[in-house]
Design a protein around this motif. Structure first.
Motif, PDB file in Angstrom:
ATOM      1  N   TRP A 161      60.458  39.959  37.296  1.00 24.94           N
ATOM      2  CA  TRP A 161      59.672  40.521  38.388  1.00 24.94           C
ATOM      3  C   TRP A 161      58.327  39.823  38.504  1.00 24.94           C
ATOM      4  O   TRP A 161      57.716  39.454  37.494  1.00 24.94           O
ATOM      5  CB  TRP A 161      59.409  42.009  38.148  1.00 24.94           C
ATOM      6  N   GLY A 162      57.867  39.674  39.732  1.00 25.90           N
ATOM      7  CA  GLY A 162      56.506  39.242  39.963  1.00 25.90           C
ATOM      8  C   GLY A 162      55.558  40.424  39.901  1.00 25.90           C
ATOM      9  O   GLY A 162      55.984  41.567  39.728  1.00 25.90           O
ATOM     10  N   LYS A 163      54.277  40.135  40.077  1.00 30.59           N
ATOM     11  CA  LYS A 163      53.271  41.199  40.004  1.00 30.59           C
ATOM     12  C   LYS A 163      53.007  41.853  41.344  1.00 30.59           C
ATOM     13  O   LYS A 163      52.322  42.878  41.408  1.00 30.59           O
ATOM     14  CB  LYS A 163      51.983  40.641  39.411  1.00 30.59           C
ATOM     15  N   GLY A 164      53.518  41.265  42.400  1.00 29.03           N
ATOM     16  CA  GLY A 164      53.421  41.896  43.701  1.00 29.03           C
ATOM     17  C   GLY A 164      52.303  41.363  44.568  1.00 29.03           C
ATOM     18  O   GLY A 164      51.318  40.802  44.088  1.00 29.03           O
ATOM     19  N   THR A 165      52.480  41.565  45.868  1.00 26.21           N
ATOM     20  CA  THR A 165      51.456  41.211  46.848  1.00 26.21           C
ATOM     21  C   THR A 165      51.372  42.359  47.857  1.00 26.21           C
ATOM     22  O   THR A 165      52.392  42.893  48.283  1.00 26.21           O
ATOM     23  CB  THR A 165      51.771  39.867  47.528  1.00 26.21           C
ATOM     24  N   LEU A 166      50.160  42.729  48.222  1.00 21.55           N
ATOM     25  CA  LEU A 166      49.954  43.899  49.074  1.00 21.55           C
ATOM     26  C   LEU A 166      50.056  43.517  50.546  1.00 21.55           C
ATOM     27  O   LEU A 166      49.400  42.576  51.004  1.00 21.55           O
ATOM     28  CB  LEU A 166      48.584  44.510  48.797  1.00 21.55           C
TER      29      LEU A 166
END
Length: 121
Positions: A111-116
């Motif tokens: 998993w990546g850390k995400g983008t808002l």
């Protein structure tokens, strides 16, 4: 070690478009099923779209016809083109990779850390 780094999130008005990118390092993306997930404030994480490199894709009903998942093997990058965005698309979007494509139930190992993504009305 496999790393996934998302980019491309931001603030957009309803009806607008964004393209998310997920740069993968450590393994070639062609060896994985991959996908985009999102988690809105106060809600559980949900699958948005998944893909394998044989051309199979899955889209959640809420994004079908407006979002497109794709990848570039030469750049080892996954994309999510999001058009006609709605305020309910506001969420943190995560890129993920797994071994076997199973549509909405593809099990993800990385998993990546995400983008808002924020969609204003």
């Amino acid at each position: 070690q496999v790393q996934l780094v998302e980019s491309g999130g931001g603030l957009v008005q309803a009806g607008g478009s964004l393209r998310l990118s997920c740069a993968v390092s450590g393994r070639p993306v062609s060896g994985y099923a991959m996908g985009w997930f999102r988690q809105a404030p106060g809600k559980e994480r949900e699958v948005v779209a998944t893909i394998n490199w044989s051309g199979s894709t899955y889209y959640a009903d809420s994004v079908k016809g407006r979002f497109t998942i794709s990848g570039d093997i030469t750049k080892n990058t996954l994309y999510l083109q999001m058009n006609s965005l709605k305020p309910e698309a506001t969420a943190v979007y995560y890129c993920a990779g797994g071994k076997t494509f199973r549509g909405p139930t593809t099990s993800m190992d990385y998993w990546g850390k995400g983008t808002l993504v924020t969609v204003s009305s």
